[in-house]
Motif scaffolding. Structure first.
Motif, mmCIF file in Angstrom:
data_model
loop_
_atom_site.group_PDB
_atom_site.id
_atom_site.type_symbol
_atom_site.label_atom_id
_atom_site.label_comp_id
_atom_site.label_asym_id
_atom_site.label_seq_id
_atom_site.Cartn_x
_atom_site.Cartn_y
_atom_site.Cartn_z
ATOM 1 N N SER A 12 0.870 -1.184 0.000
ATOM 2 C CA SER A 12 0.000 0.000 0.000
ATOM 3 C C SER A 12 0.905 1.232 0.000
ATOM 4 N N GLY A 14 0.680 4.339 0.952
ATOM 5 C CA GLY A 14 0.796 5.275 2.075
ATOM 6 C C GLY A 14 0.454 6.709 1.685
ATOM 7 N N LEU A 104 -4.782 1.114 0.743
ATOM 8 C CA LEU A 104 -4.788 0.138 1.823
ATOM 9 C C LEU A 104 -5.969 -0.826 1.704
ATOM 10 N N THR A 121 3.025 -2.083 4.331
ATOM 11 C CA THR A 121 2.351 -0.785 4.259
ATOM 12 C C THR A 121 3.359 0.354 4.384
ATOM 13 N N LYS A 126 -1.873 9.556 10.480
ATOM 14 C CA LYS A 126 -3.037 9.083 11.230
ATOM 15 C C LYS A 126 -4.144 10.129 11.315
ATOM 16 N N HIS A 139 -3.020 1.582 11.069
ATOM 17 C CA HIS A 139 -3.130 0.323 10.330
ATOM 18 C C HIS A 139 -3.593 -0.830 11.210
ATOM 19 N N THR A 140 -2.982 -0.955 12.387
ATOM 20 C CA THR A 140 -3.197 -2.129 13.223
ATOM 21 C C THR A 140 -4.666 -2.324 13.558
ATOM 22 N N TYR A 142 -7.316 -1.153 11.983
ATOM 23 C CA TYR A 142 -8.085 -1.484 10.779
ATOM 24 C C TYR A 142 -7.901 -2.955 10.401
ATOM 25 N N LEU A 143 -6.663 -3.427 10.455
ATOM 26 C CA LEU A 143 -6.383 -4.812 10.103
ATOM 27 C C LEU A 143 -7.043 -5.768 11.087
ATOM 28 N N THR A 287 2.449 -6.741 12.559
ATOM 29 C CA THR A 287 1.170 -6.964 13.228
ATOM 30 C C THR A 287 1.021 -8.446 13.512
ATOM 31 N N ARG A 294 1.439 -8.885 7.912
ATOM 32 C CA ARG A 294 1.595 -7.476 7.544
ATOM 33 C C ARG A 294 2.774 -6.873 8.281
ATOM 34 N N SER A 296 5.591 -3.215 8.246
ATOM 35 C CA SER A 296 5.804 -1.837 7.779
ATOM 36 C C SER A 296 7.128 -1.339 8.340
#
Length: 349
Positions: A12, A14, A104, A121, A126, A139-140, A142-143, A287, A294, A296
């Protein structure tokens, strides 16, 4: 011997006003990266072409409509949007935040459907990603909604791995959120990750205290004595090698962290300040706890250097290689544990 299929790395893009685009371009203009993986960038052909021109990059890329069309030994670009995007490096822009989320969401959808093997990612902002349709602090979170399992922010490098009991929460709420159930849950996730993702058979885990000096027998807070210590004693009875709580102020300076496979910090800065001091530029945000991989880089959008060609790609490359390593370790672990009877030697007649 059958040739091993290359791991498909979905990326993704970013925040386009940050350094994410530069990281992606610089990383994959080195053709040697294509010997290890098949990259699939979620952005648009127009956007990637702009980035290529801006950074005067020799990157050659392949336009595809969907991830299933990705070609090995090429940098593949899926066009998530087709319109021109106005990129102003170094500026915070809610519109750019919308494109970060589009990228994303498309990548995560393909991850869920096994069109890619690993998601890497690039950094987001944010603040500018917030909208009525996307209300996550990063991200965390959302995932955690989109994938199966319980997510945990796990900062990893070759010599140091730090997991968090609480991550993006205000300091004023930390002690209220730390319960015996949370401690047992998070340590269980870290333990499982160390076994299946990093192939450490009997992990040794250290836990940092909540209060300064772990409360000094209640003088500086009681949570370490009433919540943390009893929870760790319960966990130890299951056979896990868990130690602590340790006073956080001297734990890293004394090099005590080198005696453990992972350290559990009770809140964000308690873990990330020492991690980024010791491993910045080589660390990876992984994550853990989810059914998909995932990773980053361990830094943010770096608006102050965006567009200047000064971004260091080391952590982004580490995120790619760590993602591939974790993916392989998981496959190996699944193979070894799925049917142990198949691994028993045949009896002689």
């Amino acid at each position: 011997m059958e040739k091993e299929e290359k791991i498909k790395i979905g990326i993704s893009i970013g925040d386009l006003n940050g350094i994410g685009g530069e990281l992606v371009i610089k990383t994959f203009e080195d053709n040697r990266m294509l010997e290890f993986c098949t990259p699939i960038i979620y952005a648009s052909v127009k956007t990637v072409a702009f980035l290529k021109r801006h950074f005067q990059s020799p990157l050659d890329f392949n336009k595809i409509q969907k991830a299933s069309q990705a070609v090995d030994s090429k940098v593949n670009v899926v066009s998530v949007w087709h319109e021109d995007v106005k990129i102003n490096f170094g500026e915070e822009d809610p519109k750019i935040g919308e494109y970060a989320i589009k990228s994303l969401q498309a990548a995560v959808e393909d991850l869920k459907n096994d069109q890619i093997d690993v998601l890497v990612t690039a950094p987001i902002n944010k603040h500018n990603i917030q909208s009525d349709a996307f209300k996550f602090p990063g991200h965390t979170d959302y995932l955690a909604q989109e994938l199966e399992g319980d997510s945990l922010m796990f900062m990893v490098s070759d010599d140091l791995k730090v997991g968090l009991l609480t991550d993006h929460v205000p300091v004023s709420e930390v002690s209220n959120q730390i319960t015996a159930e949370l401690i047992e849950k998070k340590i269980s996730i870290i333990y499982k990750s160390l076994v299946q993702d990093f192939s450490i058979r009997m992990p040794r885990i250290a836990v940092l205290g909540i209060n300064p000096h772990t409360g000094d027998n209640g003088v500086i807070g009681s949570e370490d004595d009433t919540v943390l210590r009893p929870a760790l004693e319960t966990i130890k009875k299951t056979g896990k090698l868990v130690y602590g709580p340790y006073s956080a102020d001297s734990f890293f300076g004394s090099k005590n962290y080198k005696n453990f496979d992972a350290i559990v910090a009770t809140y964000h800065d308690q873990g990330l300040i020492p991690f980024k001091t010791l491993a910045f530029g080589n660390g990876v945000n992984f994550t853990a706890g989810l059914n998909k991989v995932r990773t980053s880089p361990d830094h943010g959008t770096a608006y102050e250097i965006a567009g200047k060609g000064e971004a260091d790609i080391t952590s982004f490359k580490e995120a790619i290689f760590s993602g591939m390593s974790i993916f392989r370790n998981r496959k190996m672990n699944q193979s070894l544990t799925s049917n142990p009877l198949l691994r028993q030697p045949k009896k002689r007649k």
